[in-house]
Design an enzyme around this catalytic site. Structure first.
Site, short mmCIF file in Angstrom:
data_model
loop_
_atom_site.label_atom_id
_atom_site.label_comp_id
_atom_site.label_asym_id
_atom_site.label_seq_id
_atom_site.Cartn_x
_atom_site.Cartn_y
_atom_site.Cartn_z
N GLU A 34 -5.17 -1.08 -3.03
CA GLU A 34 -6.13 -1.94 -3.59
C GLU A 34 -6.72 -2.35 -2.47
O GLU A 34 -6.26 -2.94 -1.28
CB GLU A 34 -5.06 -3.31 -4.30
CG GLU A 34 -5.82 -4.06 -5.07
CD GLU A 34 -5.34 -5.40 -5.30
OE1 GLU A 34 -3.96 -5.58 -4.86
OE2 GLU A 34 -5.82 -6.12 -6.14
N ARG A 259 10.25 1.65 -0.08
CA ARG A 259 9.55 1.35 1.21
C ARG A 259 10.43 0.95 2.34
O ARG A 259 11.42 0.57 2.14
CB ARG A 259 8.55 0.12 0.80
CG ARG A 259 9.33 -1.04 0.00
CD ARG A 259 8.34 -2.33 -0.38
NE ARG A 259 8.14 -2.96 1.02
CZ ARG A 259 8.83 -3.93 1.49
NH1 ARG A 259 9.63 -4.33 0.54
NH2 ARG A 259 8.60 -4.51 2.35
N LYS A 269 0.97 -8.34 2.61
CA LYS A 269 -0.51 -8.73 2.88
C LYS A 269 -0.73 -10.32 2.81
O LYS A 269 -1.60 -10.86 3.77
CB LYS A 269 -1.57 -8.12 1.79
CG LYS A 269 -1.69 -6.53 2.08
CD LYS A 269 -2.69 -6.26 0.91
CE LYS A 269 -2.41 -4.81 0.49
NZ LYS A 269 -3.10 -4.37 -0.76
#
Length: 554
Positions: A34, A259, A269
């Site tokens: 994204e 992950r 982020k």
RNA sequence: UGACCCAUGGUGUAAUGGUAACACUCCGGUUUUUGGUACCGUCAUUCAAGGUUCGAGUCCUUGUGGGUCAACCA
């Protein structure tokens, strides 16, 4: 000799699919960032996984920007992301796609579901919808708008698209299963009204699809065979499959993997942005940041990051990778490739009293003992040189192999010297210089002196020394998991993670360094020229230290 | 106290019913004109309890522990 490597569970699935002749044995993956922030080490794992697995099975990998939320997405990020992936060494060729490329198609898919009586326009507020969904333990309840007719839904959805209703006033929901124990199946929202300028489609649309309605269909449109994502999307998979089956479109397969967490790093982020905004780092590419751009600036080679992502493995359990593994990959790569140079970080002058005044000779020194083809450079040497202040002790401990009064050491690629005395400034008490004598017949490469020196020191010739700045880095956080509960992660920021050394002396060959080029400064570590450098002022970032064999534990 | 995912050394990943491997870390040693590199060595009977089997880290059951899910974010 071929190394037989066991398959990870994703490769097992893929080989099974290939064996079953699924999609004619084709493998096609995608990396779907994204564009609302910079890529970090966690993304690197996903990038490597997707590109490497496609390569392994003779397939392709698409780059697809998941740009369905115009409120947070920007072209600046798109460009940074592309640069980072390229730098990592991967090429998506001409397959650069955007979920926004499919807005028209997605709208048609939605209309199709409306016509099939599977989607309805809901006038409820966000809060009301949240209540309707129930809780994990109790089933959801029907919205009062759930029973609208197909005609009315078609009309309303069309008018949503045409901009007749204010932002947030209505959404399009899909009729799945309000009683499902999976919250994502309880009539999820698939379209919302949002008048926001989109970085690609501008003001063409005022309704935007939600992730669940965009991602899977984008995979399908692109013919992605294996859609790899992280574990938290596992609950979305039934919905992913439901859309494929209701729409009757190409059946991409979603596979989830865990992950990774890396000690002393964060990969959120939002929190990374906080570090930037609060001025705790100098920017997204601060050399202490776990971003790809930060790691690059720090001097971590792309190859080392790729090796790391490979060694970390793929599985489904929660994991904490020790940052030492990353550092080990970096050292291993740089040991093979980095040219050796000498730099003195904390210099003290050393005078060789029996070396002829005014004489300078050029001494060859190997560029990299690990690489025979790397050749050598000639280092100027004269009566006055600099050595590391910590390489001299008036009163050394037992196993100190360096200089002290009466001690003998070798100057790397030069001569063996014996220390006579140290000159101390009487008023400050500070050591000013060290006086030594050298053995003319001990010259490196033609040593006939027969003298054995325990230690070898790095040095820089004083008259030709180049002044510079070195930025020494430590971990950005003081704890392995700065996000551990109970404390604000900002309080775990290591305020001593950057130390600037302004008094550094470098050997003259370093004046030719290029930005980003990595060197091993002998006995110190690996360093890379920072982009802040000018020809007059060289700035090096410490990439990683050498492994410390001996430490002075008195 | 709903559903789903997971459980092998300090860390990560392997072992695909046949007697626990590799890497990193740590500690010790050999070599060394970088106290680097290279090389050698030490460090686990697989969450627990039952069961199936000649044989279980692997299959089954039940626990225990950890994680995930209720954004008009992705």
């Amino acid at each position: 000799m071929e190394e037989t490597r066991s398959l990870n569970f994703i490769e097992e699935f893929i080989e099974e699919d290939i064996a079953n002749g699924k999609h004619g044995g084709r493998v096609h993956t995608r990396f779907p960032p994204e564009p609302n922030g910079y890529l970090h080490i966690g993304h690197a794992k996903a990038i490597c996984l997707n590109f490497e697995i496609a390569k392994k099975y003779g397939g392709k990998t698409n780059l697809r920007f998941d740009d369905t939320n115009p409120a947070t997405e920007e072209t600046e990020y798109v460009n940074a992301i592309k640069a980072d992936i390229r730098w990592l060494g991967y090429d998506w060729e001409d397959r650069e796609y955007y979920a926004s490329d499919y807005f028209g198609q997605l709208y048609e898919y939605a209309l199709d579901l409306v016509r099939k009586g599977l989607a309805y326009v809901d006038d409820s507020t966000a809060e009301e919808i949240a209540v309707q969904k129930g809780t994990p333990a109790e089933p959801g309840k029907e919205s009062p708008y759930r029973s609208r007719s197909v005609e009315e839904n078609v009309d309303l959805f069309t008018r949503m698209k045409d901009g007749e209703f204010p932002d947030g006033s209505r959404v399009l929901r899909v009729k799945v299963d309000l009683a499902s124990p999976n919250m994502h199946m309880r009539d999820p929202v698939i379209y919302r009204i949002k008048r926001q300028h989109h970085h690609r489609t501008g003001d063409t649309w005022c309704i935007y699809p939600m992730y669940d309605f965009a991602h899977g269909q984008s995979d399908s449109i692109e013919g992605i065979t294996h859609s790899l994502c992280s574990l938290e999307f596992i609950h979305h998979r039934p919905l992913y499959d439901w859309f494929i089956s209701q729409l009757g479109i190409f059946p991409s397969r979603q596979i989830e993997f865990a992950r990774m967490n890396v000690t002393y790093m964060i990969t959120s982020k939002r929190r990374l942005m906080q570090l930037v905004n609060e001025g705790l780092v100098t920017g997204w590419d601060d050399a202490r940041m776990p971003t790809i751009s930060g790691l690059r600036r720090r001097g971590y080679p792309a190859a080392a990051i790729r090796t790391f992502c490979d060694k970390v493995g793929i599985a489904k359990r929660d994991n904490w990778i020790e940052i030492e593994l990353l550092e080990s990959c970096v050292r291993n790569e740089l040991n093979q490739t980095a040219l050796r140079r000498m730099a003195v970080l904390d210099p003290i002058k050393l005078v060789i009293s029996n070396y002829p005044q005014g004489q300078t000779e050029l001494l060859p020194s190997e560029n990299n003992p690990e690489d025979e083809t790397s050749g050598h450079r000639d280092m100027p040497f004269s009566r006055e040189i600099y050595i590391e202040r910590e390489d001299f002790m008036i009163d050394p401990p037992k196993k100190y192999f360096r200089l002290s009064p009466g001690a003998t050491v070798r100057l790397k690629s030069a001569y063996i010297i014996t220390c006579e005395r140290a000159v101390v400034n009487e008023s400050t008490g500070e050591m000013e210089e060290i006086i030594c004598t050298y053995y003319p017949d001990s010259k490196s490469g033609s040593d006939t002196s027969g003298i054995k020196a325990k230690g070898t020191l790095h040095w820089v010739n004083a008259p030709t020394a180049v002044k510079g700045e070195i930025r020494m880095y430590d971990r950005l956080f003081t704890t392995e998991n700065p996000l551990a509960e109970g404390v604000d992660f900002l309080s775990k920021v290591n305020l001593e993670s950057l130390k600037v050394l302004n008094n550094v002396v470098l050997e003259p060959a370093l004046a030719e360094a290029r930005v980003g080029e990595g060197f091993q400064f002998l006995r110190q570590g690996y360093f890379t020229l920072d982009r802040d450098s000018t020809p007059e002022h060289l700035v090096f970032n410490q990439t990683v230290s050498l492994k410390e064999g001996w430490t002075n534990k008195e």
